[in-house]
Design an enzyme around this catalytic site. Sequence first.
Site, PDB file in Angstrom:
ATOM      1  N   GLY A  59      -8.053  32.487 -27.953  1.00 18.01           N
ATOM      2  CA  GLY A  59      -6.797  32.205 -27.279  1.00 18.01           C
ATOM      3  C   GLY A  59      -6.881  31.781 -25.825  1.00 18.01           C
ATOM      4  N   GLU A 100     -13.420  35.263 -30.470  1.00 24.12           N
ATOM      5  CA  GLU A 100     -13.233  34.132 -31.396  1.00 24.12           C
ATOM      6  C   GLU A 100     -12.613  32.937 -30.684  1.00 24.12           C
ATOM      7  OE1 GLU A 100     -10.548  35.904 -34.156  1.00 24.12           O
ATOM      8  OE2 GLU A 100     -11.940  37.466 -34.770  1.00 24.12           O
ATOM      9  N   PRO A 101     -13.258  32.461 -29.631  1.00 24.16           N
ATOM     10  CA  PRO A 101     -12.663  31.335 -28.903  1.00 24.16           C
ATOM     11  C   PRO A 101     -12.853  30.020 -29.644  1.00 24.16           C
ATOM     12  CG  PRO A 101     -14.767  31.896 -27.945  1.00 24.16           C
ATOM     13  CD  PRO A 101     -14.545  32.861 -29.072  1.00 24.16           C
ATOM     14  N   GLY A 102     -11.837  29.197 -29.626  1.00 27.80           N
ATOM     15  CA  GLY A 102     -11.947  27.857 -30.192  1.00 27.80           C
ATOM     16  C   GLY A 102     -11.690  26.850 -29.091  1.00 27.80           C
ATOM     17  N   ARG A 115      -1.170  16.635 -31.726  1.00 30.37           N
ATOM     18  CA  ARG A 115      -0.650  17.691 -30.843  1.00 30.37           C
ATOM     19  C   ARG A 115       0.642  17.311 -30.105  1.00 30.37           C
ATOM     20  NH1 ARG A 115      -2.912  19.496 -26.974  1.00 30.37           N
ATOM     21  NH2 ARG A 115      -2.288  21.645 -27.240  1.00 30.37           N
ATOM     22  N   TYR A 136       3.394  19.853 -31.212  1.00 29.86           N
ATOM     23  CA  TYR A 136       3.648  20.950 -30.263  1.00 29.86           C
ATOM     24  C   TYR A 136       4.280  20.467 -28.962  1.00 29.86           C
ATOM     25  CZ  TYR A 136      -0.355  22.969 -32.912  1.00 29.86           C
ATOM     26  OH  TYR A 136      -1.224  23.415 -33.852  1.00 29.86           O
ATOM     27  N   CYS A 177       4.971   4.414 -38.170  1.00 29.10           N
ATOM     28  CA  CYS A 177       6.402   4.208 -38.351  1.00 29.10           C
ATOM     29  C   CYS A 177       7.166   5.525 -38.319  1.00 29.10           C
ATOM     30  CB  CYS A 177       6.646   3.498 -39.680  1.00 29.10           C
ATOM     31  SG  CYS A 177       5.667   2.014 -39.794  1.00 29.10           S
ATOM     32  N   GLU A 178       7.203   6.139 -37.153  1.00 30.05           N
ATOM     33  CA  GLU A 178       7.916   7.397 -36.906  1.00 30.05           C
ATOM     34  C   GLU A 178       8.257   7.398 -35.427  1.00 30.05           C
ATOM     35  OE1 GLU A 178       8.167  10.535 -38.633  1.00 30.05           O
ATOM     36  OE2 GLU A 178       6.990  10.075 -40.411  1.00 30.05           O
ATOM     37  N   TYR A 229      -8.551  20.838 -31.759  1.00 31.63           N
ATOM     38  CA  TYR A 229      -7.369  20.546 -32.573  1.00 31.63           C
ATOM     39  C   TYR A 229      -7.006  19.064 -32.492  1.00 31.63           C
ATOM     40  CZ  TYR A 229      -7.400  25.605 -32.358  1.00 31.63           C
ATOM     41  OH  TYR A 229      -7.800  26.908 -32.433  1.00 31.63           O
TER      42      TYR A 229
HETATM   43  C1  LIG Z   1      -7.130  29.953 -34.301  1.00 35.26           C
HETATM   44  C2  LIG Z   1      -7.781  31.279 -34.177  1.00 35.26           C
HETATM   45  C3  LIG Z   1      -8.687  31.517 -33.142  1.00 35.26           C
HETATM   46  C4  LIG Z   1      -9.000  30.505 -32.073  1.00 35.26           C
HETATM   47  O1  LIG Z   1      -7.930  30.302 -31.208  1.00 35.26           O
HETATM   48  P1  LIG Z   1      -8.129  29.455 -29.870  1.00 35.26           P
HETATM   49  O2  LIG Z   1      -6.811  29.484 -29.216  1.00 35.26           O
HETATM   50  O3  LIG Z   1      -8.540  28.089 -30.253  1.00 35.26           O
HETATM   51  O4  LIG Z   1      -9.172  30.148 -29.057  1.00 35.26           O
HETATM   52  C5  LIG Z   1      -9.314  32.741 -33.123  1.00 35.26           C
HETATM   53  N1  LIG Z   1      -9.064  33.699 -34.055  1.00 35.26           N
HETATM   54  C6  LIG Z   1      -8.184  33.500 -35.053  1.00 35.26           C
HETATM   55  C7  LIG Z   1      -7.957  34.570 -36.047  1.00 35.26           C
HETATM   56  C8  LIG Z   1      -7.517  32.287 -35.148  1.00 35.26           C
HETATM   57  O5  LIG Z   1      -6.627  32.102 -36.118  1.00 35.26           O
END
Ligand SMILES: *Cc1c(COP(=O)(O)O)cnc(C)c1O
Length: 435
Positions: free
Chosen positions: A238, A288-290, A327, A331, A358-359, A387
């Site tokens: 997050g 769990e960073p993405g 995105r 969002y 076409c949107e 993303y």
């Molecule tokens: C999507 C997700 C993440 C990653 O979130 P980011 O905002 O990209 O860091 C981590 N854990 C879980 C369970 C998720 O669904």
Amino acid sequence: MHQFSYVGNKLHCEGVDLAEVAALHGSPTYVYSAATIADNYRRLAASLSGLDLRICYANKANSNLAVLRHFANLGAAFDLVSAGELQRVVAAGGRAQDSVFAGVGKTEAEIKMALEAGVYGFHVESEPELERINHVAGRLGMRAPIAIRINPDVDAKTHAKITTGKSENKFGIPLKVAAAAYAAAAKLPHLEIRGVQMHIGSQLTTVAPFVEAVKKVLPFVLELKATYGIQYFSVGGGIGIVYEDALASGAQAWWDGKAEGERPLTPEVYGATLQPLLAPLGLKILLEPGRFLVGNAGVLVSRVEYLKRGSGRNFIILDAAMNDLVRPAMYEAYHEIVPLARDSARPALVADIVGPVCESGDCFAKARTLQEVREGEFVAFMSAGAYGYTMASRYNTRALPAEVLVSGNRFELVNTRESFEAMVASERIPSFLKS
Ligand SMILES: *Cc1c(COP(=O)(O)O)cnc(C)c1O
């Protein structure tokens, strides 16, 4: 910080002129910086170095095999949300045994595959899921390691579509019934209670909601350690990134120029704030960073197809569309858009920047000011590494874009632009329509 900047007037990724990438591989094309990904990973790991830490990169942000291999080489494990993502990690040479399997709708087939791959933990989101995992593990003569996802009911203060830790969201089990869920899990013979998990949302730019959530669940985590001897606490992902000033935020000077209260969340602040709360637990801590790891490490390069001057409104029509980068449409997300070739002699232009789909929703920016651009020139969407490609679709029968990875002065195609043949390869005309 990141490694996209102008060298002279040409936008570079590390040592590579992005115009060269566009000339060779066309557009739209995602370009990722290996050095930026490594730097983001190492900064985050260093900021929590006092902990027994495991970073599980959230695959869904960017799951190109090259990106996954890069993370595996850096020492990362993975956060997976589908069988497909598990197969990607294995295909890329990543360690499934250190990875965790999340998601509210795991199918029996996915659970079986994850058990056979030996994942470190199933992150369970409901009591029926506990039963299902127990059942599948029993059939295989195995015990499934589980952690229950707690929904701490805190407001992540981010966009509604990426808030996950409020009680009205579909995710996790409320704290007040979590003890009962663990007690139920303890009665199931084919489960091993291994940890506890939470994840409150995405693109958080202050540390306060993380602190609130961790403090809220800490007593319960200690209770679980005493009762079930759990090994780990996953605090989710997050951490947010900079979108508005994306290009400028590549330089340390941009961060140094910000007053304390105005600086977006850094991994150093995140680590320094959370470490004292987490260290006394004596547990393995999973992150769990993405987005934080890959978001500012990628751009989407796109060609200007037309400059349409309307009455009172100008449109820059690009070859990238909402199917390539959804995105903004999904969002209302902001992406900074900059020319690959900067020219201070050009007048400024105020225009809506749109794609060819076409949107009406296929609009990246309204009334955006940028240097006047001409047909055939290229622009880059900053902070498009997370993303971006993973949410791309083929809407309007537009092929999925290409992907390129840069390292130093080198760059390589890591995903070929999709061909028409590949797009329709699995489609069939049934016999009853053939006369
Ligand atoms: C999507 C997700 C993440 C990653 O979130 P980011 O905002 O990209 O860091 C981590 N854990 C879980 C369970 C998720 O669904």
